[in-house]
Design a protein around this motif. Structure first.
Motif, PDB file in Angstrom:
ATOM      1  N   LYS A   9       1.163  -1.454  -8.302  1.00  0.00           N
ATOM      2  CA  LYS A   9      -0.283  -1.894  -8.514  1.00  0.00           C
ATOM      3  C   LYS A   9      -1.078  -0.667  -8.792  1.00  0.00           C
ATOM      4  O   LYS A   9      -1.104  -0.058  -7.973  1.00  0.00           O
ATOM      5  CB  LYS A   9      -1.007  -2.890  -7.521  1.00  0.00           C
ATOM      6  N   ASP A  10      -2.046  -0.711 -10.043  1.00  0.00           N
ATOM      7  CA  ASP A  10      -2.756   0.278 -10.144  1.00  0.00           C
ATOM      8  C   ASP A  10      -4.129   0.477  -9.649  1.00  0.00           C
ATOM      9  O   ASP A  10      -4.326  -0.740  -8.929  1.00  0.00           O
ATOM     10  CB  ASP A  10      -2.961   0.615 -11.665  1.00  0.00           C
ATOM     11  N   SER A  11      -5.178   1.192  -9.698  1.00  0.00           N
ATOM     12  CA  SER A  11      -6.380   1.522  -9.107  1.00  0.00           C
ATOM     13  C   SER A  11      -7.289   0.283  -9.405  1.00  0.00           C
ATOM     14  O   SER A  11      -8.344   0.055  -8.616  1.00  0.00           O
ATOM     15  CB  SER A  11      -6.826   2.462  -9.419  1.00  0.00           C
ATOM     16  N   VAL A  12      -7.176  -0.631 -10.597  1.00  0.00           N
ATOM     17  CA  VAL A  12      -8.005  -1.567 -10.698  1.00  0.00           C
ATOM     18  C   VAL A  12      -7.253  -2.825 -10.440  1.00  0.00           C
ATOM     19  O   VAL A  12      -8.000  -3.954 -10.862  1.00  0.00           O
ATOM     20  CB  VAL A  12      -8.482  -1.382 -12.305  1.00  0.00           C
ATOM     21  N   GLY A  13      -6.144  -3.025  -9.691  1.00  0.00           N
ATOM     22  CA  GLY A  13      -5.479  -4.095  -9.253  1.00  0.00           C
ATOM     23  C   GLY A  13      -4.570  -4.747 -10.393  1.00  0.00           C
ATOM     24  O   GLY A  13      -4.022  -5.887 -10.309  1.00  0.00           O
ATOM     25  N   ASN A  14      -4.148  -4.303 -11.554  1.00  0.00           N
ATOM     26  CA  ASN A  14      -3.083  -4.653 -12.354  1.00  0.00           C
ATOM     27  C   ASN A  14      -1.433  -4.406 -11.693  1.00  0.00           C
ATOM     28  O   ASN A  14      -1.397  -3.129 -11.496  1.00  0.00           O
ATOM     29  CB  ASN A  14      -3.332  -3.925 -13.763  1.00  0.00           C
ATOM     30  N   TRP A  15      -0.935  -5.454 -11.787  1.00  0.00           N
ATOM     31  CA  TRP A  15       0.471  -5.307 -11.154  1.00  0.00           C
ATOM     32  C   TRP A  15       1.334  -5.040 -12.544  1.00  0.00           C
ATOM     33  O   TRP A  15       1.233  -5.615 -13.454  1.00  0.00           O
ATOM     34  CB  TRP A  15       0.825  -6.571 -10.612  1.00  0.00           C
ATOM     35  N   ILE A  17       0.924  -1.150  -0.023  1.00  0.00           N
ATOM     36  CA  ILE A  17      -0.115   0.013  -0.090  1.00  0.00           C
ATOM     37  C   ILE A  17       0.807   1.356  -0.133  1.00  0.00           C
ATOM     38  O   ILE A  17       2.000   1.370   0.196  1.00  0.00           O
ATOM     39  CB  ILE A  17      -1.069   0.087   1.147  1.00  0.00           C
TER      40      ILE A  17
END
Length: 168
Positions: free
Chosen positions: A31-37, A9
């Motif tokens: 990690k972006d806001s939609v969960g992609n690493w 975080i």
């Protein structure tokens, strides 16, 4: 750090767990806001050491008041140690003026228990103020440095003067 995820975080993360002495490898990924690493960054290595003790050096020879001929060799005997291990390398210097200035001679390594010997070529000068200095480095990543100096000894290049007088 060392293959363990320590935080997931925030834009800035502080790792406050104690690390053992030695090398530790770490990398970062986002990690972006939609969960992609994203991909991991290149690995970096950090070396941790808790050894901040200075290296201790004792120069045992040349001994106080010893006389040498200039331009010849002299043995240097020294012990390099530190509270958290034995230093294993150093430098030898000599001074003709009681340590006001130093001339580098050679790099040295110590044997077992940090005891070392070396040979130096003495300068072709007259001096009653000769000293040898050994500078040692310990084996930690911080390379703590210590120095030790010999007692003052003598170097002589002048032969004796003889005067022959005849009876008058």
């Amino acid at each position: 750090i060392d293959g363990t995820i320590v935080a997931t975080i925030g834009a800035t993360t502080t790792y406050s767990q104690a690390l053992a002495d030695g090398a530790h490898v770490w990398s970062v990924r986002a990690k972006d806001s939609v969960g992609n690493w994203g991909s991991s960054s290149a690995s970096e290595t950090t070396i941790v050491s808790t050894d901040f003790d200075s290296t201790v050096i004792t120069v045992e020879a040349p001994a106080v008041g010893t006389n040498y001929k200039g331009g010849e060799t002299a043995s240097v005997v020294y012990k390099i140690s530190d509270l958290n291990g034995v230093a294993n390398s150093g430098n030898i210097y000599y001074s003709t003026n009681n340590g006001s200035t130093w001339t580098y001679v050679t790099n040295v390594t110590t044997g077992s228990a940090g005891v070392g010997t070396g040979t130096i070529l003495l300068p072709s000068v007259n001096s009653t103020q000769m000293k040898v200095k050994v500078e040692g480095f310990d084996t930690t990543p911080y390379s703590n440095i210590g120095t030790g100096e010999s007692a003052v000894f003598n170097v002589d290049i002048t032969g004796p003067a003889i005067t022959i007088s005849t009876p008058t």
